[in-house]
Design a protein around this motif. Structure first.
Motif, PDB file in Angstrom:
ATOM      1  N   THR A  97       2.949   1.699  -3.164  1.00 15.09           N
ATOM      2  CA  THR A  97       2.114   2.120  -4.294  1.00 15.09           C
ATOM      3  C   THR A  97       1.877   3.617  -4.236  1.00 15.09           C
ATOM      4  O   THR A  97       2.008   4.328  -5.232  1.00 15.09           O
ATOM      5  N   GLN A  98       1.556   4.111  -3.033  1.00 11.70           N
ATOM      6  CA  GLN A  98       1.249   5.536  -2.932  1.00 11.70           C
ATOM      7  C   GLN A  98       2.486   6.412  -3.100  1.00 11.70           C
ATOM      8  O   GLN A  98       2.390   7.537  -3.553  1.00 11.70           O
ATOM      9  N   LEU A 121      -6.199   2.123  -3.473  1.00  9.71           N
ATOM     10  CA  LEU A 121      -4.821   2.570  -3.326  1.00  9.71           C
ATOM     11  C   LEU A 121      -4.454   3.615  -4.363  1.00  9.71           C
ATOM     12  O   LEU A 121      -3.690   4.516  -4.094  1.00  9.71           O
ATOM     13  N   LEU A 130      -5.644   5.793   3.329  1.00 11.29           N
ATOM     14  CA  LEU A 130      -4.896   5.092   4.383  1.00 11.29           C
ATOM     15  C   LEU A 130      -4.732   5.930   5.637  1.00 11.29           C
ATOM     16  O   LEU A 130      -4.584   5.402   6.728  1.00 11.29           O
ATOM     17  N   ASN A 132      -6.546  10.872   1.701  1.00  9.13           N
ATOM     18  CA  ASN A 132      -5.827   9.610   1.551  1.00  9.13           C
ATOM     19  C   ASN A 132      -6.567   8.533   2.331  1.00  9.13           C
ATOM     20  O   ASN A 132      -6.780   8.648   3.529  1.00  9.13           O
ATOM     21  N   VAL A 139     -10.566  -0.779   3.485  1.00 12.22           N
ATOM     22  CA  VAL A 139      -9.763  -0.445   2.310  1.00 12.22           C
ATOM     23  C   VAL A 139      -9.811  -1.576   1.304  1.00 12.22           C
ATOM     24  O   VAL A 139      -9.583  -2.736   1.643  1.00 12.22           O
ATOM     25  N   SER A 186       0.831  -1.212   0.000  1.00 13.56           N
ATOM     26  CA  SER A 186       0.000   0.000   0.000  1.00 13.56           C
ATOM     27  C   SER A 186       0.860   1.254   0.000  1.00 13.56           C
ATOM     28  O   SER A 186       0.644   2.174  -0.805  1.00 13.56           O
TER      29      SER A 186
END
Lengths: 422, 417
Positions: free
Chosen positions: A277-278, B48, B161, B159, B43, A274
């Motif tokens: 990727t970001q 992503l 995340l 975001n 998620v 994750s």
């Protein structure tokens, strides 16, 4: 050995009925083992349709064993007598099977006529070796156990050699055989040398050129070598600090280094996937070059720490008195003394990085930066002949094996340097 | 003086260890924490790629002569269906000699640069922005192509995340699924029997090579092959070797009468065994992957046990000879007690590593036919089913079970490692 000498002192008659029975039993088992190996080898290497005549193998072997028992002088059968017995058995087999042992359909000079005497002489030798220095006249716990362990040894060696060699032989052989040849007779794994080299190695050419494995070899080498360099530099600094310098938390740190090595990679995969990727690091070689040293550092540090602890402190202290700085001492004194350990750790890290599959598989999408492991997965998912895939497997395996055999001493040192004292 | 020296040493140690710390923290410890974080978040894999505005530029009207109109259309949309983009800005390089003619308060031209502040876009938002420009002579003189520069569009998006949306749904989904408990059971079978298998094979192999003979070194090298070879190569080799149609093991087994018919070793979940009138279901594929595990890792146990063998003092055996001990008695009463330490360490190490193992089963069966372990389930949930949160939840459960094993290990491991 002392037991054998002890038995030798109580030596009496060269044979007794029970002793002969035991010799016959050992002979039967040894001969069956050899005949089975012979039959399988003839099938696999030469494509000859054979069977294992179990009854006849046992019977011949029993006779062979009894003969070896009868001809014992003192504690051993003489070599000429053993040879003569083996050859006799071989001649009898060839005569009674009309030169076509093991149920072969046709006479085969090598696997039939020549292999028969080799097999029976080997079986006779094995029997003789199994019975060596034993007193066959008295049933004794020692003697029975020794016989049992010797049989176990023979079976064990055959077993381990087969399971270790056969899969790798299969890998090489099937990389040189076309699909048609493979399907025709899957038991035949011999290599057809009566074709041009280009035909023989067509799988390798396809994989290297059409499927760009030449590039993956470069990528894999690059990733593995850079990982080794980064790991070694950081591990030398860290290991030196942990062994030679005093600082708070040193013991706790020493103990927890290996703890990191037990973290499951799969737990790291989702967050790293994750985050990378970001950050745009995922589908890149630098991304892999961040991850690989992190997974090899703890064990490298641990191995080097074990080694540094064995180096005498005095030399370094002398260097310090001469006015060198710590880093100077490491560079001029510690490192030259640790070259074998560095080689061990370096090879071990190279092996891990070269073989790594999970992160390469998860991270890399662009074919130009594939490592060999990742390239193999790509090969598998397409409609690619098995021959090519096995050629790929050989290409992945060969470099690591060559390095391994070349530097076996160091690599074994690296594998065991995890420091076993308990 | 001592104090300052000690402080300097500690500082040096800190600098020497810092890179290792940083890299291990960033790649190992932090991701573990992040994994816990993700396991509580809804998620998906697709989330992503952050939502972003997309733009396409087209020319709707081409000027023929001076003071004609150049009409450019910007086709824009929000790539996400449900995430709001904030402060969307479009910028583009204009050719020389054009003046903005449309009254568009959101846009302004400075020199050759067009910039538009388009505000906030809800999920699924689309807009066609058409701008008219009046051209003059210099436009034709420069002969510039208005499409030569690609328009640039930016926005800020939350975001997925780092926001503070949490849920327990991942754990609920994983723990209540019908798959979880069988998976845990299979993981334990695989771990326990794989570990025991590799150690027993390693012990046997070490016994064989614990005698000096010619070719011992080569034998030792050969015995290490399965461990040193890349997993991907040996896994594919096994898969082909065991193939029911064209695999050599099946063909040889049938040829020599060991197998009645070809067996799909890696694809068949259970095989019925008739044992004294009792019908038993034998987990075939699971046994095969366990055998693979034992085969691949016996060299590891072998090396350590062999090293330990060579450290056993020979006089112990000589004393036993004097007492008239038999070979098996010597093995049982002298060798084994000397090996207890290394065997227990090996057991725990291999237990933990086998428990963590992913590559082998993934490459052999992909978790099919009753071979799915927790690690394969992590992958399946996160990547095959594209549910990162649920995958992370499985990983958390795996990690907790592992932490329990590790606690046991560090409590009972022999002193000094």
């Amino acid at each position: 050995m002392a037991v054998a000498q002890d038995i030798a002192k109580r030596q009496s008659l060269p044979y007794s009925p029970v002793g002969l029975l035991i010799a016959a039993l050992i002979g039967a088992l040894a001969t069956t083992l050899v005949v089975a190996l012979w039959s399988i080898l003839a099938t696999v290497l030469a494509g000859i349709n054979t069977s294992i005549p179990l009854f006849w193998a046992l019977l011949t072997g029993a006779a062979l064993g009894a003969g070896i028992g009868l001809l014992r002088q003192e504690r051993n059968t003489s070599l000429p007598a053993t040879l003569a017995l083996g050859l006799t058995a071989a001649i009898l087999w060839l005569v009674f099977t009309a030169l076509k042992p093991l149920g072969m359909a046709a006479v085969d000079i090598f696997w039939g006529v020549i292999a028969t005497p080799i097999s029976f002489v080997a079986a006779a030798q094995l029997t003789r070796y199994g019975l060596r220095e034993l007193n066959l006249n008295k049933i004794h716990r020692d003697m029975l156990e020794t016989l049992f362990l010797r049989m176990l040894r023979a079976v064990g060696f055959s077993f381990f050699l087969s399971i270790v060699v056969f899969p790798f032989y299969f890998m090489v052989a099937s990389s040189l055989k076309s699909r048609v040849e493979m399907l025709q007779d899957p038991t035949f794994l011999g290599i057809n040398l009566q074709q041009s080299l280009a035909d023989l190695f067509v799988g390798y050419r396809e994989v290297l050129v059409t499927f760009s494995f030449w590039r993956y070899i470069g990528n894999s080498s690059f990733v593995a070598i850079v990982t080794v360099i980064i790991t070694l530099i950081l591990a030398v600094l860290g290991a030196y600090a942990v062994t030679r310098l005093q600082f708070p938390g040193r013991n706790l740190l020493s103990r927890s280094i290996l703890l990191i090595y037990m973290f499951p990679a799969i737990v790291l995969v989702i967050p790293l996937y994750s985050i990378f990727t970001q950050l745009g690091l995922r589908d890149t070689l630098p991304g892999l070059l961040i991850v690989y040293p992190a997974t090899t550092l703890p064990v490298a540090l641990y191995m080097l720490r074990s080694y540094f602890q064995t180096l005498p402190k005095d030399l370094e202290e002398a260097g310090m008195i001469d006015g060198s700085s710590r880093l100077g001492v490491i560079w001029r004194i510690t490192l030259p003394l640790s070259l074998p350990a560095l080689a061990s750790v370096g090879l071990y890290v190279f092996m891990i990085a070269w073989n790594e599959f999970l992160f390469a598989f998860m991270f890399l999408d662009t074919p130009t930066i594939f490592t060999l492991s990742r390239g193999m997965v790509g090969l598998n998912s397409q409609e690619v002949p098995r021959q090519f895939l096995m050629a790929g497997a050989v290409i992945v395996t060969l470099p690591i094996m060559v390095i391994f055999f070349w530097f076996e001493k160091y690599l074994v040192g690296g594998l065991t340097a995890g420091g076993v004292k308990g | 003086m001592r104090g300052t020296l000690a402080a300097r040493e500690a500082r040096l140690a800190f600098f020497m260890l810092a890179p290792t710390f940083i890299i291990v923290f960033a790649i190992v410890l932090f991701p573990v924490i992040a994994n816990f974080w993700i396991s509580f978040k809804p998620v998906e894999l697709g989330d992503l790629r952050p939502p972003a505005p997309v733009v396409r530029e087209r020319i709707r009207e081409t000027p023929q002569e001076s003071s004609d109109t150049l009409r450019i259309r910007y086709q824009m949309r929000n790539s996400s269906r449900d995430v709001t983009l904030t402060t969307v800005t479009l910028t583009d390089n204009l050719p020389t000699g054009v003046t903005l003619a449309t009254n568009e308060p959101r846009c302004e031209v400075q020199g050759n640069n067009l910039s538009c502040n388009l505000g906030n876009w809800e999920g699924g938002y689309r807009e066609n922005l058409e701008l008219d420009f009046t051209v003059d002579e210099s436009f034709f003189a420069s002969a510039a192509d208005p499409l030569a520069t690609v328009p640039n569009i930016r926005a800020s998006a939350p975001n997925i995340l780092t926001n503070f949306v949490f849920t327990l749904a991942n754990f609920r989904e994983v723990l209540s699924g019908s798959e979880f408990w069988p998976t845990l059971r299979i993981t334990l079978y695989y771990t326990i029997f794989g570990t025991i298998g590799s150690i027993l094979l390693g012990l046997f192999a070490a016994q064989l090579l614990n005698v000096k003979f010619a070719g011992q070194g080569i034998m030792r090298g050969l015995f290490l092959f399965p461990y040193v070879a890349p997993v991907i190569a040996v896994a594919f080799t096994w898969a082909f070797l065991l193939d029911p149609l064209s695999g050599s093991v099946n063909a040889l087994g049938v040829r020599f009468g060991v197998l009645g018919e070809a067996v799909n070793f890696l694809g068949q979940r259970n095989i019925d065994i008739n044992l004294l009138g009792l019908k038993l279901q034998f987990p075939l594929a699971l046994t095969t992957v366990i055998l693979f595990e034992a085969w691949r890792y016996f060299p590891f146990a072998f090396l350590f046990i062999l090293a330990r063998f060579q450290a056993i003092p020979q006089d112990m055996y000589e004393a036993a000879d004097v007492d008239g001990a038999s070979p098996l008695q010597k093995f049982w009463w002298i060798t084994l007690p000397q090996l207890v330490g290394i065997l227990s360490t090996l057991f725990l190490l291999r237990f933990i590593w086998t428990f963590n193992k992913f590559d082998d089963i993934f490459l052999l069966t992909g978790g099919a036919a009753g071979t799915k372990t927790l690690t394969v389930q992590v992958y399946d949930q996160a990547f095959a089913l594209a549910d990162l949160g649920a995958g992370a939840a499985v990983a958390v459960i795996l990690f907790i079970i592992l932490a329990i094993f590790m606690t046991i290990y560090f409590r009972y491991a022999p002193e000094g490692e």
